[in-house]
Design a protein around this motif. Structure first.
Motif, PDB file in Angstrom:
ATOM      1  N   ILE A   1       0.846  -1.197   0.000  1.00 15.42           N
ATOM      2  CA  ILE A   1       0.000   0.000   0.000  1.00 15.42           C
ATOM      3  C   ILE A   1       0.879   1.242   0.000  1.00 15.42           C
ATOM      4  CG2 ILE A   1      -1.720   1.329   1.286  1.00 15.42           C
ATOM      5  CD1 ILE A   1      -2.780  -1.291   2.432  1.00 15.42           C
ATOM      6  N   LEU A   2       0.580   2.177  -0.907  1.00 13.91           N
ATOM      7  CA  LEU A   2       1.258   3.464  -0.967  1.00 13.91           C
ATOM      8  C   LEU A   2       0.307   4.520  -0.420  1.00 13.91           C
ATOM      9  CD1 LEU A   2       3.555   5.383  -1.888  1.00 13.91           C
ATOM     10  CD2 LEU A   2       2.444   5.459  -4.140  1.00 13.91           C
ATOM     11  N   LEU A   3       0.703   5.187   0.665  1.00 16.40           N
ATOM     12  CA  LEU A   3      -0.099   6.239   1.274  1.00 16.40           C
ATOM     13  C   LEU A   3       0.427   7.593   0.830  1.00 16.40           C
ATOM     14  CD1 LEU A   3      -0.565   5.046   4.985  1.00 16.40           C
ATOM     15  CD2 LEU A   3      -2.259   5.000   3.158  1.00 16.40           C
ATOM     16  N   ILE A   4      -0.489   8.474   0.423  1.00 15.23           N
ATOM     17  CA  ILE A   4      -0.128   9.796  -0.072  1.00 15.23           C
ATOM     18  C   ILE A   4      -0.921  10.850   0.699  1.00 15.23           C
ATOM     19  CG2 ILE A   4      -0.228  11.337  -2.073  1.00 15.23           C
ATOM     20  CD1 ILE A   4       0.069   8.904  -3.864  1.00 15.23           C
ATOM     21  N   ASP A   5      -0.285  11.956   1.012  1.00  7.34           N
ATOM     22  CA  ASP A   5      -0.969  13.089   1.624  1.00  7.34           C
ATOM     23  C   ASP A   5      -1.481  13.986   0.509  1.00  7.34           C
ATOM     24  OD1 ASP A   5      -1.868  15.148   3.221  1.00  7.34           O
ATOM     25  OD2 ASP A   5       0.107  16.046   3.454  1.00  7.34           O
ATOM     26  N   GLY A   6      -2.820  14.042   0.345  1.00  8.14           N
ATOM     27  CA  GLY A   6      -3.377  14.874  -0.718  1.00  8.14           C
ATOM     28  C   GLY A   6      -4.479  14.160  -1.472  1.00  8.14           C
ATOM     29  N   ALA A   7      -4.613  14.483  -2.738  1.00  8.93           N
ATOM     30  CA  ALA A   7      -5.664  13.898  -3.572  1.00  8.93           C
ATOM     31  C   ALA A   7      -5.083  13.531  -4.931  1.00  8.93           C
ATOM     32  CB  ALA A   7      -6.820  14.890  -3.749  1.00  8.93           C
TER      33      ALA A   7
ATOM     34  N   LYS B   1      -6.522  16.241   3.903  1.00  8.31           N
ATOM     35  CA  LYS B   1      -7.017  16.908   5.113  1.00  8.31           C
ATOM     36  C   LYS B   1      -7.780  18.182   4.773  1.00  8.31           C
ATOM     37  CE  LYS B   1      -2.868  17.337   6.871  1.00  8.31           C
ATOM     38  NZ  LYS B   1      -2.061  16.639   5.840  1.00  8.31           N
ATOM     39  N   LYS B   2      -7.446  18.784   3.629  1.00  8.84           N
ATOM     40  CA  LYS B   2      -8.053  20.060   3.258  1.00  8.84           C
ATOM     41  C   LYS B   2      -8.808  19.897   1.944  1.00  8.84           C
ATOM     42  CE  LYS B   2      -4.732  22.998   5.652  1.00  8.84           C
ATOM     43  NZ  LYS B   2      -3.838  24.169   5.553  1.00  8.84           N
TER      44      LYS B   2
ATOM     45  N   GLN C   1     -15.303  17.683   6.426  1.00 11.05           N
ATOM     46  CA  GLN C   1     -14.531  17.348   7.617  1.00 11.05           C
ATOM     47  C   GLN C   1     -15.433  16.985   8.801  1.00 11.05           C
ATOM     48  OE1 GLN C   1     -14.057  19.969   5.679  1.00 11.05           O
ATOM     49  NE2 GLN C   1     -11.898  20.226   5.174  1.00 11.05           N
ATOM     50  N   LYS C   2     -16.668  17.509   8.816  1.00  8.53           N
ATOM     51  CA  LYS C   2     -17.593  17.246   9.921  1.00  8.53           C
ATOM     52  C   LYS C   2     -18.742  16.327   9.528  1.00  8.53           C
ATOM     53  CE  LYS C   2     -16.831  21.735  12.167  1.00  8.53           C
ATOM     54  NZ  LYS C   2     -17.497  22.965  12.693  1.00  8.53           N
ATOM     55  N   PHE C   3     -18.787  15.938   8.265  1.00 13.59           N
ATOM     56  CA  PHE C   3     -19.982  15.289   7.733  1.00 13.59           C
ATOM     57  C   PHE C   3     -20.356  13.992   8.448  1.00 13.59           C
ATOM     58  CE2 PHE C   3     -21.445  12.028   4.599  1.00 13.59           C
ATOM     59  CZ  PHE C   3     -22.796  12.349   4.684  1.00 13.59           C
ATOM     60  N   LEU C   4     -19.445  13.027   8.521  1.00 12.73           N
ATOM     61  CA  LEU C   4     -19.813  11.722   9.082  1.00 12.73           C
ATOM     62  C   LEU C   4     -20.161  11.812  10.562  1.00 12.73           C
ATOM     63  CD1 LEU C   4     -17.322   9.310   7.279  1.00 12.73           C
ATOM     64  CD2 LEU C   4     -19.725   9.732   6.782  1.00 12.73           C
TER      65      LEU C   4
ATOM     66  N   ARG D   1     -11.394  13.338   2.795  1.00 14.51           N
ATOM     67  CA  ARG D   1     -11.552  12.897   1.415  1.00 14.51           C
ATOM     68  C   ARG D   1     -10.471  11.854   1.167  1.00 14.51           C
ATOM     69  NH1 ARG D   1     -10.871  16.190  -4.345  1.00 14.51           N
ATOM     70  NH2 ARG D   1     -10.186  14.362  -5.531  1.00 14.51           N
ATOM     71  N   VAL D   2     -10.867  10.671   0.698  1.00 16.81           N
ATOM     72  CA  VAL D   2      -9.912   9.593   0.445  1.00 16.81           C
ATOM     73  C   VAL D   2     -10.049   9.157  -1.014  1.00 16.81           C
ATOM     74  CG1 VAL D   2      -9.160   7.269   1.058  1.00 16.81           C
ATOM     75  CG2 VAL D   2     -10.005   8.811   2.842  1.00 16.81           C
TER      76      VAL D   2
END
Length: 389
Positions: free
Chosen positions: A200-206, A238-239, A250-253, A310-311
């Protein structure tokens, strides 16, 4: 945890090229801002430098908005996981024109056996002025597969002209370099995971389509390479300006399902449908929202710092997107509602004050410049007893 300084030939080559094409600043004054940073505090300027080019999106609540709680992982054993991030520190500005900065990228590698290896990539001091900026941007585009992505090549002088406005300011220029280093490290991380048979490659962003800082072809090739080598790509942002029924994502769930909900909602199709409606009504939004297989609104924890992210998730062959997000939840230690590998990648790509001092000294020697404090009148505008405006 083991630490290792890595040398990437592409990053090293770009830094050397920038110094070769730099005009002489010998005797110039390097103006830097006085820092009140404590020795043990991290210097992180990446977020404030980044030029956020994003449109506001709103998803209407509907019966098709189905939430799923996190479940058990498909894999019986933890896969290799690599989280990648990069940071930048501003070293100052040159009186004759130009900026000096440094970039540090990190790949935090969690092996299947439980070992943690932190690979750090340091550029050292980089100086950019009007004599080398376009040449270096052209070289960056060449490394990313599109030489004319940032600049346009002409047959007459000046031979190179800027293609877009995304490197007009000093902050934007620094962030393009930070993004470039991050992309190159991501490609190297894919090579490491390939040797281990996937992961698995994890990235910060979109993973946005038609990004202003990375050619589409480069991202497509990276995702294709991951798919062929059993590597899942998970980008956690995150943004974001996405809202759901007027609620910031950010607050939805938490708002919709309660503070103890840990799970996810697929939103890619819903968001594309909303953009399609807006386009018919005369809007100019692009319909496609991500190059990944799926986009989720996801929540990984219920601590006070937890929020909905957002993922963007691109699964490899043999895995579903639901299986991959559950693997991330189960095999990445979640700290404060966020995957710990990404936290460690971020922390190790920041700079300490002594790093700043060493880099400033390096830049001064290489440039032959004279460091001086940037004059400031801030103290005149501070309220009594305050430390800032």
């Amino acid at each position: 945890m083991k630490f290792a300084n890595r040398e990437n030939l592409i990053i090293k080559g770009l830094v050397e090229f920038s110094w070769e094409t730099l005009a002489n600043h010998r005797g110039d004054i390097l103006l830097y801002q006085e820092r009140n940073t404590k020795p043990d505090e991290l210097i992180d300027e990446s977020d404030k430098l980044a030029y956020r080019y994003s449109l506001e999106d709103n998803i209407a609540l509907s019966s098709s908005l189905k939430a799923t709680r996190m479940g058990r992982p498909k894999r019986r054993h933890p896969p290799p996981i690599i989280a990648v991030d990069a940071g930048v520190v501003n070293l100052g500005s040159l009186a004759k024109g130009g900026i000096v900065f440094a970039v540090r990228g990190t790949a935090c590698f969690y092996t299947s056996e439980g070992s943690i290896i932190v690979l750090r990539y340091n550029t050292g001091a980089i100086a950019i002025d009007n004599t080398n900026k376009l040449k270096v941007l052209h070289e960056m585009g060449r490394y990313l597969g599109e030489p004319e992505f940032y600049v346009k090549v002409t047959e007459e002088e000046p031979f190179l002209t800027e293609r877009s406005s995304f490197t007009e300011t000093a902050d934007q220029t620094q962030d393009r370099f930070r993004n470039f280093v991050e992309r190159i490290i991501q490609a190297e991380a894919v090579g490491i995971l390939r040797k281990y048979g996937g992961g698995i490659l994890l990235i910060d962003g979109a993973i946005t389509p038609r990004a202003f800082d990375t050619p589409d072809s480069y991202v497509k090739n990276l995702l294709d390479e991951c798919n062929k080598n059993l590597i899942d790509v998970v980008a956690i942002s995150k943004k974001t300006t996405i809202t759901v029924a007027g609620i910031p994502i950010q607050k939805f769930l938490t708002e919709a399902y309660g503070p103890d909900f840990i799970g996810y909602v697929p939103i890619k199709k819903l968001l594309e449908d909303e953009r399609r409606k807006a386009q018919k009504a005369g809007g100019k939004n692009r319909i496609r929202v991500t190059k990944a297989s799926e986009m989720y609104a996801a929540k990984f924890g219920f601590s006070p710092t937890s929020m909905t992210f957002r993922v963007d998730l691109h699964n490899c062959r043999g895995m579903t997107t639901d299986e991959v997000i559950n693997d991330v939840y189960n095999y990445c230690r979640i700290y404060g509602g966020y995957p710990k590998p990404l936290i460690e990648a971020h922390q190790n790509s920041c700079f300490l004050f002594q790093d700043f001092q060493n880099l400033l000294a390096q830049a001064t020697v290489k440039l032959g410049s004279k460091p001086q404090f940037q004059p400031s009148m801030d103290i005149l505008f501070q309220p009594f007893g305050a430390s800032g405006k």
